[in-house]
Design a protein around this motif. Sequence first.
Motif, mmCIF file in Angstrom:
data_model
loop_
_atom_site.group_PDB
_atom_site.id
_atom_site.type_symbol
_atom_site.label_atom_id
_atom_site.label_comp_id
_atom_site.label_asym_id
_atom_site.label_seq_id
_atom_site.Cartn_x
_atom_site.Cartn_y
_atom_site.Cartn_z
ATOM 1 N N SER A 198 -4.043 -4.634 8.755
ATOM 2 C CA SER A 198 -2.988 -5.020 9.869
ATOM 3 C C SER A 198 -4.341 -5.456 10.524
ATOM 4 O O SER A 198 -3.805 -5.414 11.366
ATOM 5 C CB SER A 198 -2.676 -3.775 10.419
ATOM 6 O OG SER A 198 -3.535 -2.700 10.993
ATOM 7 N N VAL A 227 0.789 -0.986 0.250
ATOM 8 C CA VAL A 227 0.087 0.177 -0.074
ATOM 9 C C VAL A 227 0.952 1.387 0.200
ATOM 10 O O VAL A 227 0.041 2.525 -0.994
ATOM 11 C CB VAL A 227 -1.191 -0.480 1.342
ATOM 12 C CG1 VAL A 227 -1.710 1.297 1.663
ATOM 13 C CG2 VAL A 227 -1.863 -1.464 0.798
ATOM 14 N N PRO A 228 2.021 1.659 0.790
ATOM 15 C CA PRO A 228 2.530 2.434 0.806
ATOM 16 C C PRO A 228 2.911 2.624 -0.854
ATOM 17 O O PRO A 228 3.351 3.866 -0.905
ATOM 18 C CB PRO A 228 3.683 2.177 1.800
ATOM 19 C CG PRO A 228 3.304 1.255 2.806
ATOM 20 C CD PRO A 228 2.850 0.234 1.487
ATOM 21 N N TRP A 239 -4.744 0.532 4.079
ATOM 22 C CA TRP A 239 -3.767 0.015 4.896
ATOM 23 C C TRP A 239 -3.678 -0.132 6.392
ATOM 24 O O TRP A 239 -3.335 -1.302 7.156
ATOM 25 C CB TRP A 239 -2.523 0.820 5.171
ATOM 26 C CG TRP A 239 -0.632 0.989 5.397
ATOM 27 C CD1 TRP A 239 -0.607 1.882 6.426
ATOM 28 C CD2 TRP A 239 -0.505 0.531 5.048
ATOM 29 N NE1 TRP A 239 0.609 1.814 6.791
ATOM 30 C CE2 TRP A 239 0.989 0.253 5.809
ATOM 31 C CE3 TRP A 239 -0.222 -1.285 4.753
ATOM 32 C CZ2 TRP A 239 2.405 -0.590 5.778
ATOM 33 C CZ3 TRP A 239 1.011 -1.859 4.816
ATOM 34 C CH2 TRP A 239 1.929 -1.809 5.832
ATOM 35 N N ASP A 240 -5.014 0.671 7.330
ATOM 36 C CA ASP A 240 -4.927 0.023 8.354
ATOM 37 C C ASP A 240 -5.757 -0.756 8.387
ATOM 38 O O ASP A 240 -5.911 -2.144 9.331
ATOM 39 C CB ASP A 240 -5.785 1.209 9.126
ATOM 40 C CG ASP A 240 -6.081 1.306 10.294
ATOM 41 O OD1 ASP A 240 -4.809 1.519 11.137
ATOM 42 O OD2 ASP A 240 -7.609 1.934 10.403
ATOM 43 N N ARG A 268 0.508 4.213 -2.542
ATOM 44 C CA ARG A 268 -0.018 5.668 -2.541
ATOM 45 C C ARG A 268 0.863 6.775 -3.204
ATOM 46 O O ARG A 268 0.805 7.870 -3.702
ATOM 47 C CB ARG A 268 0.217 5.749 -0.617
ATOM 48 C CG ARG A 268 -0.202 6.630 -0.425
ATOM 49 C CD ARG A 268 -0.184 7.325 1.133
ATOM 50 N NE ARG A 268 0.252 6.845 1.602
ATOM 51 C CZ ARG A 268 -0.174 6.296 2.976
ATOM 52 N NH1 ARG A 268 -1.169 6.514 3.602
ATOM 53 N NH2 ARG A 268 0.565 5.453 3.819
#
Lengths: 476, 281
Positions: free
Chosen positions: B259, B191-192, B255-256, B195
Amino acid sequence: MPLTPKERMQIQRHDMPEREPNVRNRDFDEVNIGFSEDAAILEAARCLQCKDSKCVEGCPVEIDIPAFLKAIEEKDLHKAAEILLSSNALPGITGRVCPQEEQCEQVCVRGKGKGEPVAVGHLERFIADWARENYDVKQIIPPPTGYKVAIVGSGPAGLTAAGDLAKMGHEVTIFEALHKPGGVLIYGIPEFRLPNKIIESDIDRLRQMGVKIICNAVIGRTYTVDELMQEEGFHAVFVVIGAGLPIFMKIPGENLKGVYSANEYLTRVNLMGAYQFPECDTPVIAGKNVAVIGGGNVAMDSVRTSKRLGAENSTLIYRRSRVEMPARNEEIKHAEEEGIIFKLLCNPVRILGTADGWVKGLECIEMELGEPDDSGRRRPVPIKDSEFTVDCDVIVMALGAGANPLLPSTTPDLKLNRWGYIEADEETLMTSMKGVFTGGDIMRGAATVILAMGDGKAAARSIDNYLKKEVPAPSR
Amino acid sequence: MFKILDTRQLASDVKWFRIDAPLVAKHRQPGQFVILRLSETGERIPLTIAHSDAKQGTIELIVKAIGKTTIMLCKKEKGDTISDVMGPLGKPTEIEKVGHAVLVGGGVGTAVIYPLARALKEMGNYVSSITGGRTKDLVVLEKELGDISDVVHATTDDGSHGFKGTVADKLKELMEDKERPIGAIYCAGPVPMMRAIAELTRPSGIRTIVSLNPIMVDGTGMCGGCRVTVGGKTQFACVDGPEFDGHEVDFAELWDRLSAYHKQEKIALDHMDHECKNAGN
Ligand SMILES: Cc1cc2nc3c(=O)[nH]c(=O)nc-3n(C[C@H](O)[C@H](O)[C@H](O)COP(=O)(O)OP(=O)(O)OC[C@H]3O[C@@H](n4cnc5c(N)ncnc54)[C@H](O)[C@@H]3O)c2cc1C
Ligand SMILES: Cc1cc2nc3c(=O)[nH]c(=O)nc-3n(C[C@H](O)[C@H](O)[C@H](O)COP(=O)(O)OP(=O)(O)OC[C@H]3O[C@@H](n4cnc5c(N)ncnc54)[C@H](O)[C@@H]3O)c2cc1C
Ligand code: SF4
Ligand code: SF4
Ligand code: FES
C-alpha cells in the motif's frame, strides 16, 4: 612571453563557480557551473610544468596532466582535448566525480605546505565540456581482428574497456541488465552532480566506434557467462557488474513503509525520474523529515536528493565524526551549504513505526571515539543511556554495498573471495576462468569511478594480449 | 523496442499478449517473469511469462489492467511496441512429480499459476486448477486453464458462476477428498487470499507454494525494494523468489508494503486521464 615560475606562483587558485545554495537545493540542475575560458587559461598557467610530474602518478589512468594544462594555457583547446581523450575516454565524468583531492591534486607540488594544488579536476571538466560541443573525435579504428569480446556491465569499468578494445579492432558487445547503460553513473549519482546528458554523449561516442550495447540482458539469467563463450562465440568476457547489493542494518523496523536502501531511493529518482512524477510514472515517497544513515558519497547524494524533493528537514546520521567521513570534501561542503543537518557520532538502533506501518522516527544512540580499528580510524563506541529519537517519515540506508550474487551463483567456476567479490590475478585481471576477466567494484568492493576506469584500461590491454597469444585468430 | 505480435481480450480488463523477445524466450522456465517498461517515461513493472516459444523467439503475457501502466499496456494492439522487456527473472519453479497438484489463482494471480499448471501437467501430475473472483466477470482464464488441467473449478463469492464461495472454500473441499490426496498446492493472487490458503493448509502441512507480488524496481537484487520476510529472514523476491513456502511468509507485512504508493497511484491515474483528454480522446 611565457610566464616565469615566480609569476605563476602568484596566481591564486580559482574557485569553481557554483549556483546559490538556496536556489540549487530546490531543483536537480547541476550545482557547479564550470570555469569560463579566461579562468581556465589562468588556472592552467598555475602549473609549473614539473619535469618529474607527481600529478601524473596520482592519476590512475595516467593522463599527461602538464601537457594538457600547457595546451590550455596556450589556448589550444583542441590539442588539450586530444591529449585528455587519448588516455581518458570519460573526462566529463571524472572531471566531475573523481576524488581529485586524494589523487592528482593531492600530490601536485603547488599544494605543498599552505599552497593550493592546480585545479586539475575542474580543468578536466572544462576541456571535456568544450570538447563535447567543439571536438569531433576521429577515432582511427584499425581493421577488425575478428576477435569478439563480451563486456558484462556498462559502468565506468565496462565503458572504458569497450572504448579501448574497439580501438584495438576487436568486436565489442556490452550486456547491461538495466534499460539504460552507465552503471552507477546513470542510476546512482544524481543529476545535480553528474547530468545524464554528459554520460549519454560519452556513450554515443562509443557507439560511433562500433561498440554494440544490448540492454535488458541480465547475465546469469538471459545468458550465462559460459554460454557467452561456448554458444555465442565470444573469445573473452569482461565481468564488471559493480557492487550492486544493498546493505541494511538488520535493526527492527527496517521493512516499514518509508525505509529505502540508497540504491532504491537513488534509482527511483535518477534512473526512473521520480523527481518529475507524475510526468514520469515512477513515484518516490518524498518525506517531510528525512533521515539518511551513512557518511559516504552515497549518503551525501541521498540526503541532498531528499532536500531537492522538498523535505523540510534532511538529516544525515553518521556514527563517527566529520573528519572520518568517507565522502568527498566538496560533497560535504555542498551539503552543509544546502542546509543539511548533520547528526554525527550517533548510531541508529531501531526504527519506530505508526500503527499503519509507516516510519515515524529513528531511535539513535550517541557514540564516542575509542581506539583505532582495522581501518585505522578510531572506532565509535556507544555511550550508555544516551538514546534519543529523530522524528522522520523517510529513512534512507546508505551503508555501502556488497557483492550481488546473481551472476556468480550461475557461474560456478568463478572463484570468489570470502566477501563474495570476484578474485583475479592482480596483473592480468584474469579470473579463475580462462578468458574471463574482471575489475571495478565487483573485484575491489565499492571503490571509485576512476579506479574502475583504470581496471577497464588494464583489462583491455590484458585481454588484447590474451587473445593474440592464446586464442587462434578467427577466420574471417 | 519489443514488438507486440498478437493480442486477445480474455475478459473486460484482462488481455493476452504475444511479444517478440527472443533473448527472454530462449532461457525462460516456468515461474519466471519479465520486467517491462512501456516508454521513456514509464515505470518498470513485473509480469509473469505465461508461455514462451524459444524457436519463434516469443513470450506470452496475461495482464490485468489495474493501474496506470497495466491500463496503458492493455490499450496496446498488435504491431505496437514496448520500450523494454528484461528477463527472464526470478527463480524457476521446481517442477516435480507430486501426484496431485492443485493450482489456486485469484484475479491477476491466475496468470501466474497458468504456466505452472501447464508445466506440472507436462511432468505427468494430476492437475486441478481453481480460478476465482468475486463475481462472474472477475473469473479469468477458466477456459485456458481447462485446456491444460485435468479439472478446473471456477468459484465466485456471489455464486453468479460456478462454485459459490471463495477459492479457499473450494480448496477445503478438495482437501477432504480422500480419494485424491493433494501432493502440493501452488497459489497466487491477492495477499489476503494467499494468506487464507496458507492458514488453511498449515494444520495438515501440505506443501503450499505461494508466488509473491511485492513492488519491484530493478529485478536483479540491486535495490531491495521487493524485500519480504520469510521464515523470519529478509529475502528479495525478485532473486530469491518470487515463490516461497506459504507457511513461512509474513503476509501482513507484504500486504502493508503493497500500500506504500496508493496515494501516488491515484495521482498517476488522474494524470493519465488528463493526458488522454489533452490528446483529444
Ligand atoms: C550514489 C553513489 C555515488 C558515488 N559517488 C562517487 C563519486 O563521487 N566519485 C567516485 O569516484 N565514485 C563514486 N561512487 C562509486 C562509483 O560509482 C563506483 O565505484 C563505480 O561506478 C564502479 O564502476 P563499475 O564499472 O565497477 O560498476 P557499476 O558502475 O556499478 O556498473 C555495473 C553495471 O553492471 C550492471 N550489471 C550488474 N549485474 C549484471 C548482470 N548480471 N548482467 C548484466 N549487467 C549487470 C549494472 O546494472 C550496472 O549498470 C559512487 C557510488 C554511488 C552508488
Ligand atoms: C513477480 C510478479 C509477477 C506478476 N505477474 C503478473 C501477471 O502475470 N499479470 C498481471 O496482470 N500482473 C502481474 N503482477 C502484478 C503487476 O506487476 C502489477 O499489477 C503492476 O505492477 C501494477 O502496475 P500499475 O501501474 O498498472 O498499477 P499501480 O497503480 O502502480 O498499482 C496498483 C497496485 O499494484 C501493485 N503494484 C504497484 N506497482 C507494482 C510493482 N512495480 N510490482 C508489483 N506490484 C505493484 C500495488 O499493490 C498497487 O497498489 C506481478 C507482480 C509480480 C511481483
Ligand atoms: S582522471 Fe581523476 S585523478 Fe586523473 S587527472 Fe582527472 S581528476 Fe585527476
Ligand atoms: S604537479 Fe602540479 S604543478 Fe606540477 S605538473 Fe603536475 S599539475 Fe603542474
Ligand atoms: S526489485 Fe530491486 S531487489 Fe528486487
